[in-house]
Scaffold this motif. Sequence first.
Motif, short mmCIF file in Angstrom:
data_model
loop_
_atom_site.label_atom_id
_atom_site.label_comp_id
_atom_site.label_asym_id
_atom_site.label_seq_id
_atom_site.Cartn_x
_atom_site.Cartn_y
_atom_site.Cartn_z
N CYS A 31 -13.56 -11.32 6.17
CA CYS A 31 -13.50 -9.96 5.65
C CYS A 31 -12.11 -9.72 5.04
N VAL A 32 -12.07 -8.96 3.96
CA VAL A 32 -10.81 -8.67 3.29
C VAL A 32 -10.73 -7.18 2.95
N VAL A 33 -9.50 -6.68 2.82
CA VAL A 33 -9.30 -5.28 2.45
C VAL A 33 -8.07 -5.17 1.57
N ASP A 34 -8.12 -4.22 0.65
CA ASP A 34 -7.02 -3.88 -0.24
C ASP A 34 -6.61 -5.02 -1.16
N PRO A 35 -7.23 -5.07 -2.32
CA PRO A 35 -6.95 -6.17 -3.24
C PRO A 35 -5.78 -5.91 -4.19
N LEU A 36 -5.23 -7.00 -4.71
CA LEU A 36 -4.37 -6.92 -5.88
C LEU A 36 -5.32 -7.07 -7.06
N ARG A 37 -5.44 -6.03 -7.83
CA ARG A 37 -6.48 -5.99 -8.86
C ARG A 37 -6.06 -6.74 -10.13
N TYR A 38 -7.03 -7.51 -10.64
CA TYR A 38 -6.84 -8.21 -11.90
C TYR A 38 -7.91 -7.72 -12.87
N PRO A 39 -7.68 -7.87 -14.15
CA PRO A 39 -8.77 -7.59 -15.10
C PRO A 39 -9.95 -8.50 -14.83
N GLY A 40 -11.14 -7.98 -15.01
CA GLY A 40 -12.32 -8.79 -14.79
C GLY A 40 -13.06 -8.37 -13.54
N PRO A 41 -14.11 -9.10 -13.20
CA PRO A 41 -14.94 -8.74 -12.05
C PRO A 41 -14.18 -8.80 -10.73
N ALA A 42 -14.63 -7.98 -9.81
CA ALA A 42 -13.93 -7.87 -8.53
C ALA A 42 -13.96 -9.17 -7.74
N THR A 43 -14.94 -9.99 -7.96
CA THR A 43 -14.99 -11.27 -7.27
C THR A 43 -13.90 -12.21 -7.75
N GLY A 44 -13.17 -11.81 -8.78
CA GLY A 44 -12.03 -12.59 -9.25
C GLY A 44 -10.72 -12.15 -8.65
N TRP A 45 -10.73 -11.13 -7.83
CA TRP A 45 -9.50 -10.65 -7.19
C TRP A 45 -9.19 -11.58 -6.01
#
Length: 125
Positions: free
Chosen positions: A95-109
């Motif tokens: 389980c993960v929480v609070d991503p560093l967001r990148y452009p593109g789909p969330a599964t790429g974070w």
Amino acid sequence: QVRLVESGGGSVQAGGSLRLSCTASGVSGGIHAMGWWRQVPGKQREAVAVIDVDDTTTYADFVKGRFTLARDSAKNTVFLQMNSLTPVDTAMYYCVVDPLRYPGPATGWIAWAHWGQGTQVTVSS
């Protein structure tokens, strides 16, 4: 201190189902993006599913139509319903929480602030 507590892993035969849960404690108020990743020994971790702060869900192609991610916002808890499991799904699920967001789909974070200890899912043929 942020803590992620996962549960629901186990062993199941191919075609079966499991439901994983993850509760985040110690996080700041509000809704958090959360998700699940998995890893097989000797292989890289891979994203399984992500639920964003607006409840938008993103799934890896290999689980679309089989897995469903949902949340209970009041409890900072997410649930991953996994159906039609195959031996290929055997892995440690994190389980993960609070991503560093990148452009593109969330599964790429790929960078997340916090990871759980993992729960093992084993699917036998």
